[in-house]
Design a protein around this motif. Sequence first.
Motif, PDB file in Angstrom:
ATOM      1  N   SER A   1      -8.553 -46.920  68.758  1.00 29.89           N
ATOM      2  CA  SER A   1      -8.767 -48.358  68.946  1.00 29.89           C
ATOM      3  C   SER A   1      -7.593 -48.965  69.708  1.00 29.89           C
TER       4      SER A   1
ATOM      5  N   GLY B   1     -16.557 -54.365  70.360  1.00 36.31           N
ATOM      6  CA  GLY B   1     -16.300 -52.994  69.911  1.00 36.31           C
ATOM      7  C   GLY B   1     -17.561 -52.156  69.901  1.00 36.31           C
TER       8      GLY B   1
ATOM      9  N   SER C   1     -14.113 -52.084  73.576  1.00 36.26           N
ATOM     10  CA  SER C   1     -13.318 -50.944  73.102  1.00 36.26           C
ATOM     11  C   SER C   1     -14.241 -49.929  72.440  1.00 36.26           C
TER      12      SER C   1
ATOM     13  N   GLN D   1      -8.052 -54.693  65.643  1.00 40.61           N
ATOM     14  CA  GLN D   1      -7.538 -54.926  66.989  1.00 40.61           C
ATOM     15  C   GLN D   1      -8.070 -56.222  67.586  1.00 40.61           C
TER      16      GLN D   1
ATOM     17  N   ILE E   1     -14.789 -46.330  70.289  1.00 39.07           N
ATOM     18  CA  ILE E   1     -14.245 -45.242  69.470  1.00 39.07           C
ATOM     19  C   ILE E   1     -15.319 -44.173  69.328  1.00 39.07           C
TER      20      ILE E   1
ATOM     21  N   SER F   1     -10.851 -50.353  62.246  1.00 40.20           N
ATOM     22  CA  SER F   1      -9.701 -50.396  63.148  1.00 40.20           C
ATOM     23  C   SER F   1     -10.028 -51.214  64.395  1.00 40.20           C
ATOM     24  N   LEU F   2     -11.296 -51.258  64.793  1.00 40.29           N
ATOM     25  CA  LEU F   2     -11.667 -52.129  65.912  1.00 40.29           C
ATOM     26  C   LEU F   2     -11.491 -53.597  65.519  1.00 40.29           C
TER      27      LEU F   2
END
Lengths: 344, 376, 309
Positions: free
Chosen positions: C264, B171, B202, B225, B204, B221-222
Amino acid sequence: MNMYRQALDSLRPIVAAIVVTAGAFALFVAASGYPAVEALMLVGKGAFGSGFAWQNTLSRAAPIMFTALCVAVPARAGMVIIGGEGALALGGLAAAMVGVWWASRPVVMVLAGMALAAWVTGGLWIGISGWLRYRRGVNETISSLLLAYIGQAVFNFLVEGWLRDPASLNKPSTAPLDSRDMIGNIPGMEVHWGLAWGVLACLAAWWLLRHTVFGFAIDIVGGNPRAAKMTGLPVGRLMLAASVLGGGFAGLAGMFEVAAVQGCANADLMAGYGYQGILVSFAARHHPLGVIAGAILIGGLGASNSLLQRHLDLPDAAAQVLQGLLFVSLLAFETLNRRGGRHA
Amino acid sequence: MKEMKYSASRRNWLRMMAALGAGAVSQFIPDGVRQAMAASKLVVGAIYVGAKDDFGYNQSQAEAAAALRKLPGVRVVEEERVPETIAVQKTMEAMVNEDGAGMVFATSFGYFSPYVLKVAQEYPSVDFSHCGGLWKPGMPKNAGSFFGYIDECVYLNGMAAAYASKSKKLGFVAAKPIPQVLRNINAFLLGARSVNPACTVSVIFTGDWSLPVKEAEASNSLVDQGVDVLTCHVDSPKVVIETAERRGIYCCGYHVNQAVLAPKGYLTGAEWNWETPYTILVNNAMAGKPMINFLRGGLKEGFVRTSPFGPAVSAKAKQHSLAVKARMMAGDFVIFKGPLLDNSGKTVIPAGVVQAQRDEVLESMNYLVDGVIGHV
Amino acid sequence: MHDGVALGSLLLALLGGIMRVSTPFLFVSLGECITEISGRINLGLEGTLVFGAMSGYGVSWLTGSPWLGVLAAGVSGMLLGLIHGLLCSLPKVNDIAVGIAMMLFGTGISFFIGKPLIQPEAAMLPSWHLGSWSHDPQVRDALRVNALLPLGLGLAALLRLAFKRTRLGLVLRLVGDNAAAARALGYHVVRLRILATVAGGFLAGIGGAFLSLYYPGGWNEGLSSGQGLMAVALVIFARWDPVRCALAALLFGAAGALGPALQSQGLTQGYYLFNAAPYVLTLILMTLSWRPGQTLAGSPGELSLTNRS
């Protein structure tokens, strides 16, 4: 004679506030282990101590005159608008776009078009708050604050998206204005023309509010809306007009930031001028001429903050404390004011 | 960091009373003394966009300025939290006018155009060093830009992350999709994929440089996931690193060493070492040589460095990482080379094309490479 | 990675947002609610929030006890509330403006005193792991709750009851609605308003302690990005009802998680707009629920912000 006494009366609380602020700040600085008297001297010196200091101060004051008018004009109609920051950003963006699209036209036309676009955009944005207030009874203070946040989000979305100039690498911005269209400095000074226009705007607002029927009507609406309604004044439309007018001034602040400083629209337009304008307008009792003085005061504090940091290694926060103290005292000493301030 | 005096003490009070007694005239003396001192010393101004002690970017700059204070013949004046408005222009002018600065370090990207360029033109005898900008011929000769190739360290971060990760989901919390940030995100992915091609990153974007609550939410939130290594490019990585540690996952630092914030999960970090360019530029100015307009360096030149490995880094990971680092130090390692696809499938670097460290094309990067989940 | 947005996961993220983000909104808006009910407005609670965050962190660091930090945050909030309350009791002093100036003063003094607190690590508030039954790490984390949240929710219910049923609550409302009548009945209007402002400051300070001692945790100068100001606005939105304040705070907490959660999950465009969603939503709800011409239901008659028609 009466006028002199009035002027003297309204000066008294200001002097008292400045003395108390100086005392409190000195204590604060001394208690933190820094030289207090030198700090006070530097505040004066940094803001007004030399030709350079004055130009430094005035440069910082220019945008705040406009944003303070965004509070002062609606306040006359009884509305507390605190969302000037959003109108400034969107006004600046509109101005930047017109400046780019019209780049081939004569300079005067470009600048006039930019000013008009900024005025209309800022005016419409704050106008939403005025409209919601009189059509739906929505509290304009909260709606203007929400609109400020929304406006900034829309601004960022556009500037980092569709309107982004691909050449603006690490600072997402709109395409730059032609250097020909940039507003320069007042001759003989290192201060851009925005200052002169800001003073002019304050004078114009003062004339409008003091010497026209419109201004008189707005004053009645702000003083007593029920009475205004009974005398047959179009209360709703007057409130809307005052908010549009105020928002227009905030839009112009954005236009001058774009045309005289940044050269394009980017997130740096949102530097807090909108919020400083609120303080200045309240401290000036929403009087457009007082706004000129208040804006210069804030500009001066910014300039002296710079000197305090460099000469005493005081952290930036010290200047914020000073600003807070000064405005709290200015507002608190209103209580000494003999004239019954309408908005007090 | 400088010790802050923040509590009231009797001594300070006495000092203030003495100052009051001595009268206003004496207040001018320290200033006069300073100016006399300035005549024999090079006054260096340093300007930061945020607080000097933010555990991040501004701290990395302030640490270098603090190192300058130790040089003989140098006096440093600083100003923090200077916005990228007319304020920074006036601050630079004031440093020249009121302090006699002979050199100014303007450390935020947004200071460069128009402010540094404008003020450099006004004061041709003063050197203006800007961090991160792209000086080009035709710009004032007394202005210049310096920067570090930190993507090398971020690539090494990515390698360590790939070794530590079980989910192979990494992330990245970023402020804005600008070239400097995109280059780091891409380097992180490429470093990870050099170890394990299954890795993804990922991203953000929070939208601004300092939004602690949003950064914490993004980190959480990462993790939700399935991401198990986090890194970031915001002004202060503190929140991201602490959130990662609290959620029991690994993290890689940025700007300065944040190992103390995550004793368990900190793998390594990409750190600035601005002391190197600051010292080069100041020595250059003191020698009276013309301004160095374009100054860049990576690991080899000591402009950037990596944090010491944390306890979670395996011996194999260390060995691999050190081998790549050695090649970077030797100057024969290339991060960005063709064929390279962006994450929409478009070729951004054709096969056979090599964009080495110093290639200026990389300084206007506008894509996320294949394997990065996110959108510019 | 999947293309669509997983609804369950999104809802969990929103739940997590409620648990993590809403508490400062909750405490500040409850505090402001008490103050506004008494007929005063304190726009400076953003400064109080930051001041509470700083002093709470400092005390937790010095004493090792985060709960002492929470207490200290409340007390320092009371201090700022007292200043505001006293100043606004002077004749002709405008409470809206003083609030904005106090916001500047409060944040400035917190930044100044807080300089030495940026680097050290203070003891954090503990959390209850209500989700330990689950094996899904996301569930476990979303159900991690700090005691301040239920405390604040309970307080909201209690306050609503107090405003309706208790003598003090009724007197406070009378003072806020019609100062002259309250005075005629022999109540000390100014003193009660100062008291209400001090109480408001106490709660706002605690909201700040949550920021520095729980989430996101730590002290730095960018800790609050306007939550305090927004929470004050929420009170008008909630029409001076503590329970509606609490609901609005929860809504803002969930909305705060929305943008990052969508990103996300791969929905990565337009994040500025997602992040502004709570503001748009509030504005729309306000517009739909208010009618022209009619005085705001529940609006304290003496409030300088709303007493114009």
